[in-house]
Enzyme design. Sequence first.
Site, PDB file in Angstrom:
ATOM      1  N   GLN A  44      -6.925 -55.043  42.660  1.00 33.93           N
ATOM      2  CA  GLN A  44      -7.747 -56.141  42.998  1.00 33.93           C
ATOM      3  C   GLN A  44      -7.166 -57.311  43.687  1.00 33.93           C
ATOM      4  O   GLN A  44      -7.851 -57.809  44.639  1.00 33.93           O
ATOM      5  CB  GLN A  44      -8.637 -56.390  41.841  1.00 33.93           C
ATOM      6  CG  GLN A  44      -7.855 -57.503  40.772  1.00 33.93           C
ATOM      7  CD  GLN A  44      -8.837 -57.825  39.658  1.00 33.93           C
ATOM      8  OE1 GLN A  44     -10.035 -57.733  39.933  1.00 33.93           O
ATOM      9  NE2 GLN A  44      -8.205 -58.653  38.780  1.00 33.93           N
ATOM     10  N   ARG A 118       8.701 -62.070  35.388  1.00 37.69           N
ATOM     11  CA  ARG A 118       7.705 -60.870  35.565  1.00 37.69           C
ATOM     12  C   ARG A 118       7.774 -60.435  37.002  1.00 37.69           C
ATOM     13  O   ARG A 118       7.722 -58.981  37.286  1.00 37.69           O
ATOM     14  CB  ARG A 118       6.303 -61.265  35.162  1.00 37.69           C
ATOM     15  CG  ARG A 118       5.490 -60.019  35.346  1.00 37.69           C
ATOM     16  CD  ARG A 118       3.965 -60.414  34.902  1.00 37.69           C
ATOM     17  NE  ARG A 118       2.984 -59.290  35.022  1.00 37.69           N
ATOM     18  CZ  ARG A 118       2.617 -59.028  36.121  1.00 37.69           C
ATOM     19  NH1 ARG A 118       2.639 -59.593  37.125  1.00 37.69           N
ATOM     20  NH2 ARG A 118       1.680 -58.138  36.036  1.00 37.69           N
ATOM     21  N   TYR A 224      14.393 -69.081  26.935  1.00 33.63           N
ATOM     22  CA  TYR A 224      15.416 -68.264  27.384  1.00 33.63           C
ATOM     23  C   TYR A 224      15.583 -68.327  28.965  1.00 33.63           C
ATOM     24  O   TYR A 224      14.661 -68.902  29.767  1.00 33.63           O
ATOM     25  CB  TYR A 224      15.231 -66.824  27.039  1.00 33.63           C
ATOM     26  CG  TYR A 224      13.852 -66.045  27.412  1.00 33.63           C
ATOM     27  CD1 TYR A 224      13.478 -65.791  28.704  1.00 33.63           C
ATOM     28  CD2 TYR A 224      13.062 -66.041  26.292  1.00 33.63           C
ATOM     29  CE1 TYR A 224      12.356 -65.219  29.041  1.00 33.63           C
ATOM     30  CE2 TYR A 224      11.864 -65.341  26.685  1.00 33.63           C
ATOM     31  CZ  TYR A 224      11.343 -64.968  28.007  1.00 33.63           C
ATOM     32  OH  TYR A 224      10.243 -64.467  28.196  1.00 33.63           O
TER      33      TYR A 224
END
Length: 406
Positions: A44, A118, A224
Amino acid sequence: MSTETNRTAEPDGPRIVILGGGIGGLAAAGFLHRAGLTATVYEQAPELGAVGAGLVVSPNAVRLIRRLGHIDAFLETAVPLDVGWEFRRWEDGAVLSSEQLTGRCEELYGERTYVAHRADLLDAVKAAVPSEWLRLGKRCVEVQPHDNGARLTFDDGSTADADILIGADGVHSVVRNAIADSGPAEYSGLCAYRAIVPMEDAPEFARRAAQTLWIGPDHHLVHYPISGGTAVNIVAFGPAGDFTAESWSTKSTVDELLAEFDGWDPRLTELIRAAGTPGRWALLDREPLTQWSYGRLTLLGDAAHPMFPFFAQGAAQAIEDGAALAQCLADDPEDPARALRTYEKVRISRTTKIQQLSRARKHINHLPDGPDQRERDDTLAQGDPLVSNGWLYGHDAELAAKEALV
Protein backbone atom coordinates in the site's frame (compact mmCIF):
# COMPACT_ATOMS: atom_id res chain seq x y z
CA MET A 1 -12.76 -1.44 -13.08
CA SER A 2 -9.47 -2.98 -14.21
CA THR A 3 -8.28 -6.49 -13.42
CA GLU A 4 -4.56 -7.18 -13.25
CA THR A 5 -3.30 -10.46 -14.64
CA ASN A 6 -0.43 -10.93 -12.11
CA ARG A 7 1.13 -13.06 -14.81
CA THR A 8 4.74 -12.43 -13.90
CA ALA A 9 5.05 -16.22 -13.87
CA GLU A 10 5.41 -18.51 -16.84
CA PRO A 11 2.09 -19.08 -18.67
CA ASP A 12 1.51 -22.35 -16.82
CA GLY A 13 2.72 -21.11 -13.42
CA PRO A 14 0.40 -20.30 -10.51
CA ARG A 15 -0.49 -16.68 -9.87
CA ILE A 16 1.13 -16.22 -6.45
CA VAL A 17 0.18 -12.94 -4.81
CA ILE A 18 1.84 -11.56 -1.69
CA LEU A 19 -0.10 -8.81 0.02
CA GLY A 20 2.37 -6.66 1.93
CA GLY A 21 5.87 -5.48 1.06
CA GLY A 22 7.43 -5.49 4.50
CA ILE A 23 10.30 -7.71 5.64
CA GLY A 24 8.18 -10.87 5.72
CA GLY A 25 6.46 -10.32 2.39
CA LEU A 26 9.71 -9.50 0.61
CA ALA A 27 11.48 -12.43 2.26
CA ALA A 28 8.76 -14.75 0.95
CA ALA A 29 9.15 -13.23 -2.52
CA GLY A 30 12.92 -13.60 -2.38
CA PHE A 31 12.75 -17.24 -1.37
CA LEU A 32 10.11 -17.96 -4.00
CA HIS A 33 12.40 -16.43 -6.62
CA ARG A 34 15.30 -18.53 -5.32
CA ALA A 35 13.10 -21.65 -5.61
CA GLY A 36 12.22 -20.89 -9.23
CA LEU A 37 8.69 -19.65 -8.56
CA THR A 38 7.33 -16.19 -9.29
CA ALA A 39 4.97 -13.83 -7.50
CA THR A 40 3.47 -10.36 -7.46
CA VAL A 41 3.87 -8.24 -4.32
CA TYR A 42 1.24 -5.58 -3.60
CA GLU A 43 2.20 -2.91 -1.06
CA GLN A 44 0.00 0.00 0.00
CA ALA A 45 2.90 2.42 0.57
CA PRO A 46 3.95 4.44 -2.49
CA GLU A 47 7.58 3.55 -1.80
CA LEU A 48 9.53 1.16 0.37
CA GLY A 49 11.10 3.73 2.67
CA ALA A 50 12.96 3.99 5.95
CA VAL A 51 10.01 3.35 8.24
CA GLY A 52 10.81 2.14 11.73
CA ALA A 53 14.06 2.10 13.62
CA GLY A 54 16.38 -0.55 15.03
CA LEU A 55 16.00 -4.29 15.36
CA VAL A 56 18.03 -7.32 16.39
CA VAL A 57 18.91 -9.80 13.66
CA SER A 58 19.72 -13.11 15.34
CA PRO A 59 21.55 -16.13 13.82
CA ASN A 60 18.34 -17.91 12.79
CA ALA A 61 17.55 -14.96 10.52
CA VAL A 62 21.12 -14.20 9.42
CA ARG A 63 21.65 -17.66 7.94
CA LEU A 64 18.51 -17.21 5.83
CA ILE A 65 19.51 -13.71 4.67
CA ARG A 66 22.85 -15.17 3.62
CA ARG A 67 21.05 -17.73 1.44
CA LEU A 68 19.14 -14.96 -0.32
CA GLY A 69 22.49 -13.81 -1.65
CA HIS A 70 22.70 -10.22 -0.45
CA ILE A 71 24.34 -10.55 2.95
CA ASP A 72 27.30 -8.32 2.00
CA ALA A 73 25.10 -5.25 1.54
CA PHE A 74 23.45 -5.92 4.89
CA LEU A 75 26.79 -6.30 6.67
CA GLU A 76 27.96 -2.90 5.41
CA THR A 77 25.67 -1.15 7.91
CA ALA A 78 24.68 -3.87 10.40
CA VAL A 79 26.59 -3.79 13.70
CA PRO A 80 27.79 -7.16 15.05
CA LEU A 81 27.03 -7.40 18.75
CA ASP A 82 29.89 -8.09 21.14
CA VAL A 83 27.58 -8.18 24.17
CA GLY A 84 23.93 -9.16 24.44
CA TRP A 85 21.31 -9.39 27.18
CA GLU A 86 23.08 -6.81 29.29
CA PHE A 87 20.37 -6.22 31.89
CA ARG A 88 20.82 -3.18 34.13
CA ARG A 89 18.96 -2.11 37.24
CA TRP A 90 16.83 0.98 36.76
CA GLU A 91 18.00 3.25 39.58
CA ASP A 92 21.77 2.78 39.52
CA GLY A 93 22.66 0.92 36.31
CA ALA A 94 24.01 -2.09 38.19
CA VAL A 95 24.64 -4.91 35.70
CA LEU A 96 22.37 -7.83 36.53
CA SER A 97 23.63 -10.06 33.73
CA SER A 98 25.69 -9.82 30.57
CA GLU A 99 26.47 -12.29 27.79
CA GLN A 100 29.60 -12.31 25.62
CA LEU A 101 28.52 -13.01 22.05
CA THR A 102 31.67 -12.59 19.97
CA GLY A 103 33.09 -16.00 19.13
CA ARG A 104 30.52 -17.98 21.09
CA CYS A 105 27.64 -17.08 18.79
CA GLU A 106 29.51 -18.23 15.69
CA GLU A 107 30.71 -21.39 17.44
CA LEU A 108 27.22 -22.36 18.57
CA TYR A 109 25.12 -21.25 15.61
CA GLY A 110 27.43 -20.52 12.68
CA GLU A 111 26.46 -16.84 12.52
CA ARG A 112 26.81 -13.69 14.59
CA THR A 113 24.00 -11.59 16.04
CA TYR A 114 23.61 -8.11 14.55
CA VAL A 115 21.67 -4.93 15.25
CA ALA A 116 20.53 -2.84 12.32
CA HIS A 117 18.12 -0.20 11.12
CA ARG A 118 14.97 -1.79 9.78
CA ALA A 119 15.42 -0.03 6.45
CA ASP A 120 18.83 -1.66 5.96
CA LEU A 121 17.40 -5.12 6.58
CA LEU A 122 14.48 -4.36 4.25
CA ASP A 123 16.92 -3.29 1.51
CA ALA A 124 18.90 -6.51 1.85
CA VAL A 125 15.76 -8.62 1.51
CA LYS A 126 14.32 -6.47 -1.28
CA ALA A 127 17.52 -6.96 -3.32
CA ALA A 128 16.53 -10.63 -3.74
CA VAL A 129 13.20 -9.70 -5.37
CA PRO A 130 12.93 -8.79 -9.07
CA SER A 131 11.77 -5.18 -9.32
CA GLU A 132 9.05 -6.09 -11.82
CA TRP A 133 7.33 -8.15 -9.13
CA LEU A 134 6.56 -5.06 -7.01
CA ARG A 135 3.28 -3.10 -7.20
CA LEU A 136 3.47 -0.08 -4.89
CA GLY A 137 0.68 2.28 -3.85
CA LYS A 138 -1.89 -0.54 -3.96
CA ARG A 139 -4.05 -0.66 -0.81
CA CYS A 140 -6.23 -3.75 -0.66
CA VAL A 141 -9.69 -3.14 0.79
CA GLU A 142 -11.32 -6.52 0.21
CA VAL A 143 -10.33 -10.16 -0.22
CA GLN A 144 -12.85 -12.62 -1.62
CA PRO A 145 -11.68 -16.22 -1.18
CA HIS A 146 -12.91 -18.95 -3.50
CA ASP A 147 -12.05 -22.59 -4.19
CA ASN A 148 -9.24 -21.75 -6.60
CA GLY A 149 -7.69 -18.81 -4.75
CA ALA A 150 -8.98 -15.31 -4.17
CA ARG A 151 -9.85 -12.00 -5.77
CA LEU A 152 -8.40 -8.80 -4.31
CA THR A 153 -10.01 -5.38 -4.64
CA PHE A 154 -7.94 -2.22 -4.19
CA ASP A 155 -8.98 1.26 -3.13
CA ASP A 156 -8.52 2.57 -6.68
CA GLY A 157 -11.22 0.18 -7.88
CA SER A 158 -8.88 -2.25 -9.60
CA THR A 159 -8.86 -5.98 -8.84
CA ALA A 160 -6.36 -8.82 -9.02
CA ASP A 161 -6.77 -12.59 -9.03
CA ALA A 162 -4.57 -15.01 -7.13
CA ASP A 163 -4.24 -18.78 -7.38
CA ILE A 164 -2.27 -18.61 -4.12
CA LEU A 165 -2.62 -15.65 -1.74
CA ILE A 166 -0.09 -14.91 1.01
CA GLY A 167 -1.20 -12.36 3.59
CA ALA A 168 1.87 -10.50 4.81
CA ASP A 169 -0.13 -7.36 5.56
CA GLY A 170 0.46 -6.88 9.27
CA VAL A 171 -1.54 -6.91 12.47
CA HIS A 172 -4.63 -5.45 10.78
CA SER A 173 -4.40 -7.96 7.94
CA VAL A 174 -7.18 -7.86 5.35
CA VAL A 175 -6.37 -11.46 4.45
CA ARG A 176 -6.59 -12.59 8.07
CA ASN A 177 -9.98 -10.91 8.41
CA ALA A 178 -11.17 -12.79 5.33
CA ILE A 179 -10.17 -16.25 6.51
CA ALA A 180 -10.08 -16.23 10.33
CA ASP A 181 -12.73 -15.07 12.76
CA SER A 182 -10.22 -13.74 15.26
CA GLY A 183 -11.80 -10.40 16.11
CA PRO A 184 -9.96 -7.09 16.30
CA ALA A 185 -6.54 -6.69 17.84
CA GLU A 186 -6.67 -5.59 21.48
CA TYR A 187 -4.70 -2.87 23.22
CA SER A 188 -2.09 -4.33 25.52
CA GLY A 189 -1.99 -1.46 28.00
CA LEU A 190 1.58 -0.69 26.94
CA CYS A 191 3.01 1.87 24.59
CA ALA A 192 6.42 2.06 23.00
CA TYR A 193 8.73 4.97 22.25
CA ARG A 194 11.51 4.92 19.72
CA ALA A 195 14.26 7.46 19.16
CA ILE A 196 17.67 7.72 17.53
CA VAL A 197 20.69 9.47 19.02
CA PRO A 198 23.63 10.50 16.81
CA MET A 199 26.63 8.52 18.00
CA GLU A 200 28.68 11.66 18.68
CA ASP A 201 25.97 12.86 21.10
CA ALA A 202 25.61 9.56 22.96
CA PRO A 203 27.22 8.92 26.34
CA GLU A 204 30.24 6.63 26.23
CA PHE A 205 28.45 3.65 27.81
CA ALA A 206 25.90 3.61 24.94
CA ARG A 207 28.50 3.58 22.16
CA ARG A 208 29.56 -0.03 22.73
CA ALA A 209 28.45 -2.87 20.44
CA ALA A 210 26.08 -4.02 23.15
CA GLN A 211 22.37 -4.66 23.47
CA THR A 212 21.51 -3.14 26.84
CA LEU A 213 18.18 -3.47 28.64
CA TRP A 214 17.37 -1.24 31.59
CA ILE A 215 14.53 -2.79 33.61
CA GLY A 216 12.46 -1.31 36.41
CA PRO A 217 8.95 -0.76 37.79
CA ASP A 218 6.39 -0.64 34.94
CA HIS A 219 9.04 0.30 32.35
CA HIS A 220 12.06 -0.88 30.45
CA LEU A 221 14.37 0.66 27.85
CA VAL A 222 16.66 -0.96 25.29
CA HIS A 223 19.54 0.64 23.38
CA TYR A 224 22.16 -0.46 20.90
CA PRO A 225 24.13 1.01 17.96
CA ILE A 226 22.80 0.90 14.40
CA SER A 227 23.61 2.24 10.90
CA GLY A 228 27.24 1.24 10.84
CA GLY A 229 27.80 2.59 14.34
CA THR A 230 26.77 6.13 13.44
CA ALA A 231 23.72 6.20 15.73
CA VAL A 232 22.22 4.66 18.86
CA ASN A 233 18.73 3.20 18.67
CA ILE A 234 16.45 3.60 21.70
CA VAL A 235 13.19 1.78 22.25
CA ALA A 236 11.33 2.18 25.53
CA PHE A 237 8.14 0.72 26.97
CA GLY A 238 5.72 1.91 29.63
CA PRO A 239 2.04 2.13 30.55
CA ALA A 240 -0.13 3.44 27.71
CA GLY A 241 -2.81 5.08 29.86
CA ASP A 242 -5.45 6.36 27.44
CA PHE A 243 -3.01 6.52 24.53
CA THR A 244 -4.20 4.29 21.65
CA ALA A 245 -2.50 5.58 18.48
CA GLU A 246 -0.83 2.72 16.60
CA SER A 247 0.93 4.50 13.77
CA TRP A 248 4.70 4.50 13.51
CA SER A 249 4.41 8.13 12.39
CA THR A 250 2.89 9.33 15.69
CA LYS A 251 5.31 11.63 17.52
CA SER A 252 6.01 12.29 21.18
CA THR A 253 8.52 14.65 22.83
CA VAL A 254 11.80 14.14 24.64
CA ASP A 255 10.22 15.65 27.76
CA GLU A 256 7.42 13.08 27.69
CA LEU A 257 9.93 10.26 27.37
CA LEU A 258 12.05 11.71 30.17
CA ALA A 259 9.00 11.88 32.40
CA GLU A 260 8.48 8.14 31.94
CA PHE A 261 11.96 7.51 33.35
CA ASP A 262 11.99 10.15 36.07
CA GLY A 263 14.22 8.99 38.94
CA TRP A 264 16.14 6.45 36.87
CA ASP A 265 19.93 6.41 36.61
CA PRO A 266 21.16 9.85 35.42
CA ARG A 267 23.29 8.20 32.74
CA LEU A 268 20.15 6.82 31.12
CA THR A 269 18.30 10.13 31.22
CA GLU A 270 21.40 11.77 29.69
CA LEU A 271 21.03 9.38 26.74
CA ILE A 272 17.33 10.21 26.39
CA ARG A 273 18.03 13.97 26.40
CA ALA A 274 20.30 13.52 23.38
CA ALA A 275 17.53 11.89 21.33
CA GLY A 276 15.71 13.38 18.41
CA THR A 277 11.91 13.60 18.39
CA PRO A 278 10.65 10.23 19.65
CA GLY A 279 7.99 8.20 17.94
CA ARG A 280 5.28 6.67 20.08
CA TRP A 281 2.78 3.91 19.41
CA ALA A 282 0.43 1.65 21.35
CA LEU A 283 1.27 -2.05 21.43
CA LEU A 284 -1.48 -4.31 20.18
CA ASP A 285 -2.05 -7.91 21.22
CA ARG A 286 -3.77 -10.91 19.66
CA GLU A 287 -4.32 -14.43 20.89
CA PRO A 288 -2.36 -17.01 18.86
CA LEU A 289 -4.25 -18.57 15.96
CA THR A 290 -4.81 -22.31 15.89
CA GLN A 291 -5.04 -22.23 12.08
CA TRP A 292 -3.83 -19.69 9.53
CA SER A 293 -4.00 -21.54 6.19
CA TYR A 294 -7.37 -21.98 4.49
CA GLY A 295 -7.49 -23.55 1.05
CA ARG A 296 -5.09 -21.57 -1.13
CA LEU A 297 -4.76 -18.64 1.31
CA THR A 298 -2.26 -18.31 4.13
CA LEU A 299 -0.63 -15.78 6.44
CA LEU A 300 2.86 -14.93 7.57
CA GLY A 301 4.61 -12.51 9.94
CA ASP A 302 2.47 -10.18 12.02
CA ALA A 303 -0.64 -11.15 10.06
CA ALA A 304 -0.26 -14.69 11.40
CA HIS A 305 1.44 -14.20 14.77
CA PRO A 306 1.92 -10.62 15.99
CA MET A 307 4.23 -10.61 18.97
CA PHE A 308 5.54 -8.11 21.47
CA PRO A 309 9.10 -7.01 20.65
CA PHE A 310 10.42 -8.25 24.02
CA PHE A 311 12.02 -11.36 22.51
CA ALA A 312 13.39 -9.45 19.49
CA GLN A 313 12.04 -12.04 17.05
CA GLY A 314 9.32 -10.31 15.01
CA ALA A 315 11.42 -9.75 11.89
CA ALA A 316 13.32 -13.02 12.30
CA GLN A 317 10.12 -15.06 12.48
CA ALA A 318 8.69 -13.31 9.41
CA ILE A 319 11.87 -14.21 7.48
CA GLU A 320 11.62 -17.80 8.71
CA ASP A 321 7.99 -17.89 7.56
CA GLY A 322 8.99 -16.72 4.09
CA ALA A 323 11.73 -19.34 3.77
CA ALA A 324 9.54 -22.21 4.99
CA LEU A 325 6.58 -21.15 2.84
CA ALA A 326 8.64 -20.99 -0.35
CA GLN A 327 10.15 -24.40 0.40
CA CYS A 328 6.74 -25.98 0.90
CA LEU A 329 5.30 -24.50 -2.30
CA ALA A 330 8.34 -25.50 -4.34
CA ASP A 331 8.34 -29.07 -3.05
CA ASP A 332 4.60 -29.68 -3.47
CA PRO A 333 3.61 -27.78 -6.62
CA GLU A 334 0.73 -30.08 -7.56
CA ASP A 335 -1.34 -29.34 -4.47
CA PRO A 336 -0.96 -25.73 -3.22
CA ALA A 337 -3.55 -26.17 -0.46
CA ARG A 338 -1.63 -29.14 0.94
CA ALA A 339 1.64 -27.22 0.68
CA LEU A 340 0.14 -24.36 2.69
CA ARG A 341 -1.12 -26.77 5.35
CA THR A 342 2.39 -28.21 5.61
CA TYR A 343 3.82 -24.71 5.97
CA GLU A 344 1.39 -23.97 8.79
CA LYS A 345 2.18 -27.26 10.52
CA VAL A 346 5.93 -26.54 10.36
CA ARG A 347 5.59 -23.00 11.72
CA ILE A 348 2.62 -22.61 14.05
CA SER A 349 3.87 -24.30 17.23
CA ARG A 350 7.19 -22.44 17.06
CA THR A 351 5.68 -19.00 16.51
CA THR A 352 3.02 -19.60 19.17
CA LYS A 353 5.73 -20.42 21.70
CA ILE A 354 7.61 -17.21 20.87
CA GLN A 355 4.38 -15.17 21.07
CA GLN A 356 3.74 -16.53 24.55
CA LEU A 357 7.31 -16.00 25.74
CA SER A 358 7.26 -12.42 24.45
CA ARG A 359 4.00 -11.74 26.23
CA ALA A 360 5.41 -13.08 29.52
CA ARG A 361 8.29 -10.58 29.38
CA LYS A 362 5.75 -7.77 29.70
CA HIS A 363 5.36 -8.75 33.33
CA ILE A 364 8.89 -9.96 34.08
CA ASN A 365 10.68 -6.86 32.80
CA HIS A 366 8.41 -4.46 34.68
CA LEU A 367 8.36 -5.95 38.19
CA PRO A 368 8.32 -3.45 41.06
CA ASP A 369 11.12 -3.68 43.58
CA GLY A 370 10.51 -6.50 46.02
CA PRO A 371 10.86 -10.28 46.43
CA ASP A 372 9.75 -11.15 42.89
CA GLN A 373 12.15 -8.61 41.43
CA ARG A 374 15.05 -9.97 43.50
CA GLU A 375 14.23 -13.53 42.41
CA ARG A 376 14.15 -12.40 38.78
CA ASP A 377 17.50 -10.65 39.14
CA ASP A 378 19.07 -13.77 40.69
CA THR A 379 17.74 -15.84 37.78
CA LEU A 380 19.24 -13.40 35.27
CA ALA A 381 22.62 -13.52 37.01
CA GLN A 382 22.72 -17.32 36.81
CA GLY A 383 21.43 -17.71 33.26
CA ASP A 384 23.14 -18.38 29.96
CA PRO A 385 20.57 -17.22 27.38
CA LEU A 386 22.80 -17.85 24.38
CA VAL A 387 22.84 -21.57 25.22
CA SER A 388 19.37 -21.91 26.71
CA ASN A 389 17.84 -20.37 23.59
CA GLY A 390 19.51 -22.83 21.26
CA TRP A 391 16.08 -24.01 20.13
CA LEU A 392 15.52 -20.48 18.84
CA TYR A 393 18.87 -19.47 17.31
CA GLY A 394 19.90 -22.88 15.99
CA HIS A 395 16.69 -23.44 14.07
CA ASP A 396 16.81 -23.76 10.27
CA ALA A 397 13.35 -22.93 8.88
CA GLU A 398 14.14 -24.19 5.37
CA LEU A 399 15.49 -27.48 6.65
CA ALA A 400 12.45 -27.95 8.90
CA ALA A 401 10.17 -27.49 5.89
CA LYS A 402 12.18 -29.93 3.79
CA GLU A 403 12.02 -32.56 6.52
CA ALA A 404 8.27 -32.11 6.89
CA LEU A 405 7.81 -32.85 3.19
CA VAL A 406 9.81 -36.10 3.17
